[in-house]
Motif scaffolding. Structure first.
Motif, PDB file in Angstrom:
ATOM      1  N   VAL A 201      39.495 -45.421-129.534  1.00  0.00           N
ATOM      2  CA  VAL A 201      39.960 -46.099-130.765  1.00  0.00           C
ATOM      3  C   VAL A 201      39.480 -46.306-132.048  1.00  0.00           C
ATOM      4  N   PHE A 202      39.144 -45.556-133.679  1.00  0.00           N
ATOM      5  CA  PHE A 202      37.873 -46.943-134.099  1.00  0.00           C
ATOM      6  C   PHE A 202      38.622 -46.921-135.779  1.00  0.00           C
ATOM      7  N   VAL A 203      39.419 -47.920-136.462  1.00  0.00           N
ATOM      8  CA  VAL A 203      39.854 -47.719-137.465  1.00  0.00           C
ATOM      9  C   VAL A 203      38.432 -48.481-138.308  1.00  0.00           C
ATOM     10  N   ASN A 204      38.176 -47.377-139.674  1.00  0.00           N
ATOM     11  CA  ASN A 204      37.498 -47.999-140.869  1.00  0.00           C
ATOM     12  C   ASN A 204      35.545 -48.041-139.831  1.00  0.00           C
ATOM     13  N   GLY A 205      35.677 -47.403-138.708  1.00  0.00           N
ATOM     14  CA  GLY A 205      33.921 -47.677-137.925  1.00  0.00           C
ATOM     15  C   GLY A 205      34.136 -49.691-136.986  1.00  0.00           C
ATOM     16  N   ARG A 206      35.913 -49.731-136.778  1.00  0.00           N
ATOM     17  CA  ARG A 206      35.521 -51.332-135.984  1.00  0.00           C
ATOM     18  C   ARG A 206      36.827 -50.581-135.159  1.00  0.00           C
ATOM     19  N   LEU A 207      36.335 -50.921-133.977  1.00  0.00           N
ATOM     20  CA  LEU A 207      37.019 -50.657-132.267  1.00  0.00           C
ATOM     21  C   LEU A 207      38.533 -51.512-132.507  1.00  0.00           C
ATOM     22  N   ALA A 208      39.205 -51.051-132.391  1.00  0.00           N
ATOM     23  CA  ALA A 208      41.147 -51.090-133.026  1.00  0.00           C
ATOM     24  C   ALA A 208      41.621 -51.667-130.981  1.00  0.00           C
ATOM     25  N   THR A 209      41.601 -53.033-130.793  1.00  0.00           N
ATOM     26  CA  THR A 209      41.922 -54.130-130.002  1.00  0.00           C
ATOM     27  C   THR A 209      43.456 -53.534-129.713  1.00  0.00           C
ATOM     28  N   SER A 210      44.747 -53.062-130.523  1.00  0.00           N
ATOM     29  CA  SER A 210      45.841 -53.398-130.720  1.00  0.00           C
ATOM     30  C   SER A 210      46.644 -52.207-130.956  1.00  0.00           C
TER      31      SER A 210
END
Length: 251
Positions: A201-210
């Protein structure tokens, strides 16, 4: 980071250094979501140059980075060509999927990093690739599954990128990532936690860690294997105190 990711990070630093040393624009290949996340995580380490991202059209998922030295005073173009794949005889053409088009391209021995997004339309597709391999693809890609095809270059002003979307509305107790994903993907929050834990899962191209990540309007969420969607609006509250949300889901 694993060894492959460390090597990719080193490659980014080398390209940034080359742009600064040579005083010219230097480009990466097309980066996938995981590579884009690595790119964003280390931009401070090559802060001595500026950069731009582009994938051939607005909101492209796979993108190329251009490293630009501060002294750059001339215009530059991203080395991206847009190509259209169309059947030779439309009435006999199969209904082809994204997987079909991508498979046909990769079967030619082309590295995935040389190809950007593939936008599938009715009986045809537009895709973006690095300009150096465009002539090869135009000559060699003659069939997708059982359908004979022609590959043509399309001028930028000829391309009408139409993304098919639907609007999904729902309510959440909090604008957490897992709650919003539950509305968009019509699945339970508990079943989605594993996707986040597995790095999908990525939010705005950044990996979501939580799964507790708080979202805001216009955030773009990409879920590998499940597509992507944008949180459009945060509305008022219901009588039970739940937040009303509106999501644009890409089909």
């Amino acid at each position: 980071m694993n060894r492959e990711e460390e090597l990719f990070k080193k490659r980014l630093k080398d390209l940034a250094s080359a742009a600064d040393r040579r005083g010219i624009a230097v480009f990466t290949d097309f980066m996938n979501l995981n590579e884009l996340n690595i790119f964003h995580s280390c931009t401070r380490e090559f802060g001595y140059v500026s950069y731009q991202l582009f994938g051939g059209y607005e909101h492209a998922e796979r993108q190329i980075a251009a490293f630009l030295p501060d002294a750059l005073s001339y215009s530059y173009d991203f080395p991206i060509i847009s190509l259209k794949i169309r059947p030779l005889q439309k009435k006999f053409a199969e209904d082809l999927s994204h997987r079909d088009y991508l498979g046909a391209l990769l079967n030619l021995g082309v590295d995935r990093s040389k190809i950007g997004d593939i936008l599938v339309g009715e009986k045809e597709a537009i895709f973006f690739c690095e300009e150096g391999i465009a002539p090869f693809l135009q000559q060699e890609l003659t069939r997708v599954r059982h359908t004979p095809v022609l590959v043509e270059e399309a001028a930028p002003d000829e391309i009408q990128v139409t993304e098919h979307t639907e609007v999904v509305r729902g309510t959440v107790s909090t604008v957490r990532l897992d709650s919003v994903m539950s509305v968009a993907l019509k699945a339970s929050r508990s079943s989605l936690v594993s996707l986040i834990e597995e790095g999908k899962v990525f939010v705005n191209g950044r990996l979501a860690t939580s799964n507790g990540c708080q979202l805001k309007e216009n955030d773009l969420i990409s879920v590998r294997g499940n597509g992507r969607f944008r949180l459009l609006t945060l509305g008022g509250q219901t009588k039970k105190g739940r937040c009303v949300i509106e999501i644009e889901k890409y089909l």
